[in-house]
Design a protein around this motif. Structure first.
Motif, short mmCIF file in Angstrom:
data_model
loop_
_atom_site.label_atom_id
_atom_site.label_comp_id
_atom_site.label_asym_id
_atom_site.label_seq_id
_atom_site.Cartn_x
_atom_site.Cartn_y
_atom_site.Cartn_z
N GLY A 1 37.13 -10.24 19.04
CA GLY A 1 38.63 -11.22 18.28
C GLY A 1 37.99 -12.21 18.36
O GLY A 1 36.59 -12.74 18.33
N SER B 1 38.52 -9.16 28.56
CA SER B 1 39.68 -9.80 28.52
C SER B 1 41.48 -10.39 29.68
O SER B 1 41.69 -11.40 29.23
N SER C 1 37.86 -8.79 24.57
CA SER C 1 38.03 -10.43 23.94
C SER C 1 37.50 -11.20 25.14
O SER C 1 37.66 -10.86 26.41
#
Length: 333
Positions: free
Chosen positions: A302, A258, A280
């Motif tokens: 996610g 992420s 994510s």
């Protein structure tokens, strides 16, 4: 009568000169002698049957190319057939060779022939799908004109020599599908020329990706799949990068995906399956032009961002993660 005799002699002389010219051989005798040594070292195989002493190696022999001006041999391509023995030292006796290819041959064994180091004009070296053993030699760095180096699909062992980063013109390096161990050399972040495409998959490499690889912004592909590499691979991402394809699958990489804020603008393929990557899928993935994506078998969570190409991939590109959800997977709860 005397004029007729003179005319006859002139005609005979012309015929003789014409025949002599017709018999002129382009092939340089030193090159031809070296080729015969190569043939003999392999036991005069059928694959090299066209290499006949009465034939011109520049016009009648398969596997050989000559320069049209100097008639020196510039390319030797021995491909797909039965051949047994080690690469002979006589290869080094072809001083004007620019391209050397031995590939897909049944039983070519032994080390990478050291005499190849004599070939200062060599720009293309392909010794793949043989049974070569021993190390990747550091002396390859002396071949400064190399643009392409392929030693893949052999049984080479040891570490990757750091000296290969001294090749200033290298466009592609293929060392995949060997038994190489140790780290990716730190020097690979400091190639003397542009950063070449790297194909190092299917070995037993360990350690991390050298941070110095972050310095490169030229177009390249990198395949590090099926090794034992670990740590943070996010160094390969960023707006300033021009990486076209990244495959780090089936390793031990572990980093927060992420935190990748921007995908390389030219990236069309990303394969990260079977690692320990967490976090994510970053929203920046929507803006990428990915044509292939696989992030399966990781620890991602996610919702899969909506847009771009992300919903064009089937569920196999995303499954077996910790808690990913959203199309093409099941809806988030």
């Amino acid at each position: 009568m005397r004029g007729e005799v003179l005319l006859l002699r002139t005609l005979l002389l012309c015929l003789f000169l014409s025949a002599a010219v017709g018999k002129t051989e382009r092939c340089n005798p030193r090159d031809k002698a070296a080729l015969f040594k190569i043939k003999e070292s392999f036991g005069n195989p059928y694959l090299l049957a066209s290499w006949h002493p009465d034939a011109d190696c520049c016009t009648s022999w398969y596997q050989v190319e000559c320069d049209p001006t100097t008639n020196r041999i510039t390319a030797l391509t021995v491909f797909a057939g039965e051949l047994s023995g080690q690469l002979p030292t006589a290869i080094g006796d072809l001083p004007f060779l620019q391209k050397l290819i031995f590939r897909k041959l049944t039983n070519v064994t032994g080390p990478v022939q050291p005499a190849i180091a004599n070939l200062k004009y060599l720009n293309f070296l392909r010794l793949d799908r043989l049974n070569l053993t021993g190390p990747v030699p550091g002396w390859l760095s002396r071949l400064k004109n190399l643009t392409f180096l392929d030693l893949s699909f052999n049984s080479l062992t040891g570490s990757i020599p750091s000296e290969l980063a001294e090749l200033p013109n290298l466009d592609a390096l293929h060392l995949d599908r060997n038994n190489l161990t140790g780290p990716i050399p730190a020097s690979f972040g400091r190639f003397k020329g542009k950063f070449p495409s790297l194909y190092l998959s299917h070995n037993r490499l360990s350690g991390g990706i050298p941070p110095s690889l972050a310095n490169y912004n030229t177009d390249f592909a990198i395949d590090l799949s099926r090794n034992q590499l670990q740590g943070d691979a996010s160094v390969l991402f960023g707006a300033e990068k021009s990486v076209l394809s990244v495959d780090i699958s089936r390793n031990l990489f572990e980093f927060d995906f992420s935190k990748v804020a921007v995908f390389p603008p030219n990236m069309t393929s990303l394969d990260m399956n079977h690692n320990k990557i967490y976090g994510s899928i970053p929203a920046a993935a929507v803006d990428s032009d990915l044509q292939f994506l696989n992030v399966s078998y990781n620890r991602l969570c996610g919702k899969i961002p909506t847009g771009g190409q992300l919903q064009s991939f089937d569920s196999s590109a995303y499954f077996h993660n910790r808690c990913l959800c959203g199309a093409p997977l099941e809806s988030c709860k």
